[in-house]
Design a protein around this motif. Sequence first.
Motif, PDB file in Angstrom:
ATOM      1  N   GLY A  95       2.685   5.337  -4.679  1.00 27.09           N
ATOM      2  CA  GLY A  95       3.834   4.553  -4.230  1.00 27.09           C
ATOM      3  C   GLY A  95       3.658   3.064  -4.470  1.00 27.09           C
ATOM      4  N   LYS A  96       3.979   2.261  -3.450  1.00 22.69           N
ATOM      5  CA  LYS A  96       3.922   0.799  -3.583  1.00 22.69           C
ATOM      6  C   LYS A  96       2.516   0.299  -3.878  1.00 22.69           C
ATOM      7  CE  LYS A  96       7.968  -0.547  -0.863  1.00 22.69           C
ATOM      8  NZ  LYS A  96       8.442  -1.300   0.333  1.00 22.69           N
ATOM      9  N   GLU A 128      -0.019  -5.410  -3.073  1.00 20.23           N
ATOM     10  CA  GLU A 128      -0.375  -4.464  -2.006  1.00 20.23           C
ATOM     11  C   GLU A 128      -1.783  -3.900  -2.220  1.00 20.23           C
ATOM     12  OE1 GLU A 128       0.972  -4.047   0.699  1.00 20.23           O
ATOM     13  OE2 GLU A 128       3.066  -4.608   0.492  1.00 20.23           O
ATOM     14  N   GLN A 129      -2.119  -3.620  -3.482  1.00 19.08           N
ATOM     15  CA  GLN A 129      -3.480  -3.156  -3.782  1.00 19.08           C
ATOM     16  C   GLN A 129      -4.506  -4.192  -3.360  1.00 19.08           C
ATOM     17  OE1 GLN A 129      -4.804  -1.645  -7.582  1.00 19.08           O
ATOM     18  NE2 GLN A 129      -2.857  -0.583  -7.904  1.00 19.08           N
ATOM     19  N   SER A 150       7.113   4.916   6.434  1.00 20.70           N
ATOM     20  CA  SER A 150       8.525   5.015   6.077  1.00 20.70           C
ATOM     21  C   SER A 150       9.256   5.682   7.231  1.00 20.70           C
ATOM     22  CB  SER A 150       8.697   5.813   4.788  1.00 20.70           C
ATOM     23  OG  SER A 150      10.067   5.936   4.448  1.00 20.70           O
ATOM     24  N   GLU A 191       5.743   4.981   2.153  1.00 22.18           N
ATOM     25  CA  GLU A 191       6.074   4.125   1.009  1.00 22.18           C
ATOM     26  C   GLU A 191       4.907   4.059   0.017  1.00 22.18           C
ATOM     27  OE1 GLU A 191       8.966   2.606   0.364  1.00 22.18           O
ATOM     28  OE2 GLU A 191       9.869   3.488   2.155  1.00 22.18           O
ATOM     29  N   GLY A 192       3.719   4.363   0.495  1.00 21.39           N
ATOM     30  CA  GLY A 192       2.561   4.360  -0.387  1.00 21.39           C
ATOM     31  C   GLY A 192       1.300   4.711   0.375  1.00 21.39           C
ATOM     32  N   ILE A 224       2.173   0.565  -7.704  1.00 21.12           N
ATOM     33  CA  ILE A 224       3.004  -0.260  -8.588  1.00 21.12           C
ATOM     34  C   ILE A 224       2.966  -1.744  -8.252  1.00 21.12           C
ATOM     35  CG2 ILE A 224       4.555   1.672  -9.052  1.00 21.12           C
ATOM     36  CD1 ILE A 224       6.546   0.462  -7.098  1.00 21.12           C
ATOM     37  N   ASP A 225       2.465  -2.081  -7.073  1.00 23.34           N
ATOM     38  CA  ASP A 225       2.469  -3.481  -6.645  1.00 23.34           C
ATOM     39  C   ASP A 225       1.025  -3.989  -6.514  1.00 23.34           C
ATOM     40  OD1 ASP A 225       2.720  -5.948  -5.472  1.00 23.34           O
ATOM     41  OD2 ASP A 225       4.171  -5.335  -3.960  1.00 23.34           O
TER      42      ASP A 225
END
Length: 202
Positions: free
Chosen positions: A183-184, A191-192, A110, A151-152, A187-188
């Motif tokens: 982070g992302k 991305e994982q 970030s 961001e994650g 929740i995403d």
Amino acid sequence: MDAIVKNFPHNKDDRPTQKEAEDAVRVLLRWAGDDPAREGLLDTPKRVAKAYRELFSGYDQDPEEILGRTFEEVSGYDDMVLVRDIPFHSHCEHHMVPIIGKAHVAYLPSGRVLGLSKIARLVDIYGRRLQTQEAMTAQIADALDKTLRPEGVAVMIEAEHMCMAMRGVQKQGSTTLTTRFTGKFKIDPTEQARFLTLVRNA
């Protein structure tokens, strides 16, 4: 709990002396059934105390200091940074026997990035303490999250525990895997999945 682990060792007055540490090793040698006065064991207490100072040197290091310097000139790079296959040795806090494994650590920048060696050093700091694998995984992720504000963060640790291999059930070769996402990454699912794919595609 983390605050106790972090702050207690920094109070040098609370630490036993070198002699007290060596005397404790002599007691353990006697308890195990050997003679600390025999020739082969005369210097063992000194060696063990010295080894413990190195093996548990993570108590004397502050993760925030290690992660303090970051770089902003990244030419607009904002994708995943992954350091994979970081080897580490730790010790189980329940039996004080080795945990041997590797860590995979990623973050989504970030605006700032870390020097890559800082991530490996962070793994070492937490590895060189008495640990559970679950706690170590969370500590690495939380330290990066708190200091870098990315961001994650994604952390995966794979390790073999000698408390399972050398004693108890004595199951050599079994591996424990733990993850922590923030982070992302949390929740995403995309991305994982991307992190897990990059880790696995060696």
